[in-house]
Design a protein around this motif. Structure first.
Motif, mmCIF file in Angstrom:
data_model
loop_
_atom_site.group_PDB
_atom_site.id
_atom_site.type_symbol
_atom_site.label_atom_id
_atom_site.label_comp_id
_atom_site.label_asym_id
_atom_site.label_seq_id
_atom_site.Cartn_x
_atom_site.Cartn_y
_atom_site.Cartn_z
ATOM 1 N N ASP A 33 -3.099 -4.178 7.549
ATOM 2 C CA ASP A 33 -2.194 -3.700 7.438
ATOM 3 C C ASP A 33 -0.973 -3.835 8.579
ATOM 4 O O ASP A 33 -0.735 -4.282 9.662
ATOM 5 N N LYS A 61 0.812 -0.864 0.053
ATOM 6 C CA LYS A 61 -0.112 -0.160 -0.368
ATOM 7 C C LYS A 61 0.417 1.433 0.085
ATOM 8 O O LYS A 61 0.725 2.524 -0.791
ATOM 9 N N HIS A 82 -0.312 -4.629 2.436
ATOM 10 C CA HIS A 82 -2.137 -5.459 2.890
ATOM 11 C C HIS A 82 -2.607 -6.646 3.027
ATOM 12 O O HIS A 82 -1.976 -7.296 1.451
#
Length: 166
Positions: A66, A44, A61
Motif C-alpha cells: 500500500d 483502495k 495498492h
C-alpha cells in the motif's frame, strides 16, 4: 532531527475544458481515484474533504504494498486556487506544500502547479551536494506528476483514462 532544505517545482498545463472541471478533478473523490497518485484499478481509498482544515487521502495498492498519500487543505477557492499539504508517511515525516492555480481562458484553462519540496540532507553534505539533491528530487517529482497530468488531461477532456499496458 534531520536537516532539510526546500526546492520548488513548477509545471504548467493547458486543458480544453472550463476551470471548474479541472478544479473538480483535484477535489472530488471520484475523479481523484482515477488519476491522483493512483490508477482506478489499483486504488483502495480516495477521500477528500475540500475545505480549509479538511483532509484528503489516497491509498494505492501495487506489488503487494500500500502506498498512502495524505494531506490537509490550506486554501480552497473554487474554481481557481487550491493549496494543500502532501505527505507519504511510509517514507518520511516531511510534508510538502502544493499550490494549484487554474486560470480560465476562453473555452479552456491553464493550470499552474507548484510544489515546495522538502529535501532531507545527509550528514556532511556540501552546498554542491544539496544542489545536486535538489535537482534529483525535482526531476523525480516532475516525472511522477508528468504521468499523472497526462491522465488528468485525458480524464477531464474525454471522461476516461486509457491506461497503457504495463
Amino acid at each position: 532531527m534531520t536537516k532539510t532544505s526546500k526546492t520548488t517545482l513548477k509545471m504548467n498545463r493547458k486543458f480544453k475544458v472550463p476551470a471548474e472541471k479541472v478544479f473538480a478533478a483535484w477535489t472530488n473523490e471520484e475523479f481523484q481515484k482515477k488519476w491522483m497518485f493512483t490508477m482506478e484499478h489499483t486504488n483502495k481509498i480516495a477521500k477528500s474533504d475540500p475545505r480549509v482544515g479538511g483532509t484528503w487521502e489516497i491509498v494505492d495498492h501495487r506489488g503487494g504494498k500500500d502506498y498512502r498519500a495524505i494531506g490537509e487543505y490550506k486554501l480552497v477557492e473554487p474554481p481557481t486556487k487550491l493549496v494543500f499539504t502532501f505527505k507519504m508517511p511510509q517514507f518520511s515525516d516531511l510534508e510538502d506544500d502544493i499550490t494549484v492555480e487554474i486560470h480560465p481562458l476562453d473555452s479552456s484553462c491553464e493550470m499552474i502547479f507548484t510544489q515546495e519540496i522538502n529535501v532531507p540532507h545527509e550528514e556532511g553534505w556540501t552546498e554542491e551536494d544539496i544542489e545536486k539533491a535538489h535537482e534529483e528530487w525535482k526531476k523525480e517529482t516532475e516525472e511522477g506528476w508528468h504521468y499523472m497530468f497526462l491522465g488528468l488531461k485525458e480524464l477531464v477532456e474525454t471522461g476516461k483514462i486509457t491506461y497503457p499496458t504495463l
